[in-house]
Write a protein that holds these residues in place. Structure first.
Motif, short mmCIF file in Angstrom:
data_model
loop_
_atom_site.label_atom_id
_atom_site.label_comp_id
_atom_site.label_asym_id
_atom_site.label_seq_id
_atom_site.Cartn_x
_atom_site.Cartn_y
_atom_site.Cartn_z
N GLY A 1 0.73 -1.18 0.00
CA GLY A 1 0.09 0.03 0.03
C GLY A 1 0.81 1.21 -0.01
O GLY A 1 0.08 2.18 -0.23
N MET A 2 1.93 1.44 0.28
CA MET A 2 2.74 2.51 0.37
C MET A 2 3.18 3.13 -0.72
O MET A 2 3.18 2.27 -1.86
CB MET A 2 4.14 2.22 1.19
CG MET A 2 4.12 1.89 2.60
SD MET A 2 5.46 1.76 3.70
CE MET A 2 5.90 3.56 3.57
N ALA A 3 3.28 4.45 -1.00
CA ALA A 3 3.84 5.03 -2.09
C ALA A 3 5.31 4.95 -2.28
O ALA A 3 5.89 5.03 -1.22
CB ALA A 3 3.15 6.36 -2.14
N THR A 4 5.76 5.06 -3.51
CA THR A 4 7.04 5.16 -3.89
C THR A 4 7.49 6.55 -3.74
O THR A 4 6.74 7.63 -3.86
CB THR A 4 7.33 4.49 -4.89
OG1 THR A 4 6.79 5.68 -6.00
CG2 THR A 4 7.16 3.16 -5.30
N ASP A 5 8.76 6.98 -3.69
CA ASP A 5 9.38 8.32 -3.72
C ASP A 5 8.58 9.11 -4.93
O ASP A 5 8.49 10.48 -4.88
CB ASP A 5 10.62 8.11 -3.73
CG ASP A 5 11.25 7.90 -2.33
OD1 ASP A 5 10.53 7.83 -1.33
OD2 ASP A 5 12.76 7.64 -2.40
N ALA A 6 8.82 8.32 -6.08
CA ALA A 6 8.41 8.89 -7.15
C ALA A 6 6.71 9.32 -7.33
O ALA A 6 6.30 10.25 -7.72
CB ALA A 6 8.63 8.02 -8.51
N LEU B 1 -6.07 5.55 -0.66
CA LEU B 1 -6.94 4.34 -0.58
C LEU B 1 -6.21 3.13 -0.65
O LEU B 1 -6.53 2.10 0.20
CB LEU B 1 -7.82 4.35 -1.65
CG LEU B 1 -8.77 3.07 -1.92
CD1 LEU B 1 -9.83 2.80 -0.92
CD2 LEU B 1 -9.88 3.31 -3.41
N ARG B 2 -5.21 3.19 -1.60
CA ARG B 2 -4.34 1.91 -1.64
C ARG B 2 -3.39 1.59 -0.44
O ARG B 2 -3.37 0.68 0.05
CB ARG B 2 -3.42 2.11 -2.94
CG ARG B 2 -2.27 1.01 -3.21
CD ARG B 2 -1.59 1.23 -4.32
NE ARG B 2 -0.55 2.21 -3.91
CZ ARG B 2 0.32 2.63 -4.62
NH1 ARG B 2 0.31 2.56 -6.05
NH2 ARG B 2 1.19 3.53 -4.38
N HIS B 3 -3.01 2.78 0.33
CA HIS B 3 -2.21 2.65 1.46
C HIS B 3 -3.19 2.13 2.63
O HIS B 3 -2.56 1.24 3.32
CB HIS B 3 -1.93 4.12 1.73
CG HIS B 3 -0.85 4.44 2.55
ND1 HIS B 3 -0.95 4.47 4.08
CD2 HIS B 3 0.62 4.59 2.51
CE1 HIS B 3 0.23 4.41 4.75
NE2 HIS B 3 1.19 4.76 3.92
N HIS B 4 -4.23 2.48 2.67
CA HIS B 4 -5.09 2.05 3.89
C HIS B 4 -5.39 0.53 3.57
O HIS B 4 -5.51 -0.32 4.61
CB HIS B 4 -6.77 2.86 3.61
CG HIS B 4 -6.60 3.99 4.52
ND1 HIS B 4 -5.69 4.82 4.87
CD2 HIS B 4 -7.69 4.40 5.15
CE1 HIS B 4 -6.13 5.77 5.62
NE2 HIS B 4 -7.20 5.57 5.59
N LYS B 5 -5.59 0.06 2.32
CA LYS B 5 -5.77 -1.20 2.09
C LYS B 5 -4.67 -2.00 2.37
O LYS B 5 -4.81 -3.22 3.01
CB LYS B 5 -6.26 -1.52 0.59
CG LYS B 5 -7.42 -1.03 -0.10
CD LYS B 5 -7.71 -1.27 -1.61
CE LYS B 5 -9.08 -0.71 -1.90
NZ LYS B 5 -9.56 -1.04 -3.33
N GLY B 6 -3.43 -1.83 2.29
CA GLY B 6 -2.23 -2.38 2.81
C GLY B 6 -2.18 -2.41 4.08
O GLY B 6 -1.91 -3.52 4.73
#
Length: 239
Positions: free
Chosen positions: A157-162, A184-189
């Motif tokens: 779920g975490m975002a990359t630096d980019a 949303l993706r972060h929360h799912k992870g």
């Protein structure tokens, strides 16, 4: 609970508190929330359910220590993204959501740091992330640590630096949509990690925190899906 529904303008008007002063107040409030979380974590860690199923002091490599270390890191990225959205969006609904996420996850980080302090464990694991997980992760069925998130981020779920850099380059509706998609993706992870910890730990305080995460982030997941739909956008694929 206080809200951020009505925001002051960025330009100071005569008689208003200076902008720099507002940021001092906001920063102080977040520090207070973090310290409250630490106090709650210290108090809750001393509570037991009367059983001997869980060790009194979880050790390095345990589900309890690994979850507290990795979820703190996971949460802090969410707080970073929420800070940015709250300060740069002009959409009241997005700014309110960002404020709520920032407040709840800062307090939860405080709890986990309080536990780690009592357990005499570092705030971050010295090795790789997610080594405390050895089975399929929660109901999401993700495998860690044998397989990494598809986008190359350190945890599900975490975002990359980019991706963070892209978020900071956007404005207006594009920034709002990007924030909602990333969060949303972060929360799912994060909820999948909480499911795993809840299922594999017998520590009452940790299980209570996992339940809190699942309830609050579950509601926010549903909210963000509706917000994306209202803005003509779709969720990102799971990482």
């Amino acid at each position: 609970m206080s809200t951020e529904a009505d925001f002051e303008p960025d330009v100071d008007e005569p008689g208003e508190r200076p902008t720099w002063s507002r940021w001092v107040v906001i920063g102080g409030s977040m520090l207070a929330v973090l310290l409250i979380g630490v106090a709650i974590g210290v108090f809750a860690s001393r509570l037991t359910d009367g059983s001997d199923a869980a060790p009194a002091t979880p050790g390095a490599g345990s589900v309890e220590v690994g979850f507290a270390q990795d979820m703190s890191t996971h949460h802090l990225q969410a707080v970073t993204m929420a800070n940015w959205a709250r300060d740069h969006s002009t959409d009241p609904e997005v700014r309110q959501l960002a404020f709520d996420i920032e407040s709840s996850q800062t307090e939860q980080v405080g709890r986990m740091k309080g536990w780690l302090m009592l357990w005499d464990q570092p705030e971050q694991a010295p090795g790789a992330y997610m080594t405390w997980m050895t089975e399929p992760m929660g109901h999401a069925g993700m495998q860690m640590p044998t397989s990494s998130p598809a986008n190359g981020a350190p945890m599900p779920g975490m975002a990359t630096d980019a991706e963070i850099a892209k978020l900071r380059s956007l404005t207006g509706r594009a920034m709002d949509v990007d924030f909602l998609q990333l969060m949303l993706r972060h929360h799912k992870g994060g909820t999948a990690m909480a499911e795993y910890a809840q299922d594999h730990s017998n520590l009452p305080a940790l299980k209570a925190l996992c339940r809190s995460i699942l309830v609050s982030q579950g509601a926010e997941i549903n909210q963000m899906k509706l917000m994306l739909q209202a803005r003509g956008a779709a969720p990102l694929p799971a990482s």
